[in-house]
Design an enzyme around this catalytic site. Sequence first.
Site, short mmCIF file in Angstrom:
data_model
loop_
_atom_site.label_atom_id
_atom_site.label_comp_id
_atom_site.label_asym_id
_atom_site.label_seq_id
_atom_site.Cartn_x
_atom_site.Cartn_y
_atom_site.Cartn_z
N SER A 35 -39.33 -50.32 34.28
CA SER A 35 -39.90 -49.02 34.66
C SER A 35 -41.37 -49.24 35.02
CB SER A 35 -39.70 -48.00 33.54
OG SER A 35 -40.17 -46.72 33.94
N HIS A 62 -36.96 -47.94 37.82
CA HIS A 62 -37.16 -46.51 38.06
C HIS A 62 -37.99 -46.32 39.32
CE1 HIS A 62 -36.63 -45.50 33.48
NE2 HIS A 62 -35.51 -45.84 34.08
N ASP A 152 -35.63 -45.96 28.05
CA ASP A 152 -34.45 -46.27 28.86
C ASP A 152 -34.15 -47.77 28.74
OD1 ASP A 152 -32.29 -45.88 30.53
OD2 ASP A 152 -33.48 -45.93 32.38
#
Length: 349
Positions: A35, A62, A152
């Site tokens: 991310s 992401h 995540d």
Amino acid sequence: MATAAPRSDSERAGQPDKVRPDGCENRCIVTIGASAGGVDALKRLVRDLSPDIPAALLVVQHVGPTSYLGDILGRAANMPVANASNGMKVKNGHIFVAPPGAHLLLHDDHMLLRRGPRENLARPAIDPLFRSAACSFGGSVIGVVLTGSLSDGTAGLHAIKMCGGVSVVQDPGDAAVPDMPLSALQNVEIDHCVPLSEMAGLLHRLASEIAGPTPEIPSGIRLEAAIAAQEHSTMELTEGQLGAPSTFVCPECHGPLWEIEDGPITRYRCHTGHAFGADVLMQAQADDAEQALWSLLRAHQQRAELAKRTAKREAARERHSLASQMAARAAEYEADAKLIEEIIHRRTP
């Protein structure tokens, strides 16, 4: 080529008859999630990877509605890099990148792209890829969590471990944003924690080894893989099967959330399928609260301005009693607005 065992016509993603892939006795699937800070980390990692690695590498970063990650990694890597597409088969020595706006999933030996419910406020998200890989390839999967904020990848890495795979995280001290590696270290049995400078060599060695045994895939992991693949009505799938009803509502669709105890991890999922780690849900609630405070501030400021204008008009008409009432109201609304503004400014960044 990394291939998985064929399934019967009645089977769907996340519900395999046989998990050990035919012709894939080594750890032939490497799933990588990143991310914040991930683009630079991924460039460094793929630059160091040998093109003869006996595994396919699937990457979720992401991203926003537009991404050039595939092109960026293609210029850095010593092996072919492709943006994943629906039905594309996985191949050893190739890197496949999740495109914007779709979850990247594995189904047997090919990839699926699905606009399923967002997970951890992201699509593509890391957890759906990791779970689907665990369901199809079991002990032949290596899961890698790199730099990023929030959590995540933690639940997905836990799923990989539950299905016999290997867990790898970037050393938090080496990560631009250490939250995701730290979350994984705190909640998952991690096999390897290394800086990026050691990651490529480690992955090549792990991919070259014979994979460990694959246990029976837990039904909850199959179920959540099926939700991401949009195979059934989420409400039909999850009623009473994943967790217990909570008092919280989904920040995405405002439906009720189930609370899921996933080993040491507490997670949440709604009827629609949106999923959150506890920290992501808390962040979403904080964002909702801030938005509500700004709306409330604007409303009080507008009420104060309207009351002041009304007081001025009534004074011009020599209706002084009503003018005084409106002026008092304006002062009350301004005081409320000041209090709300102080609350906003006191909030931790």
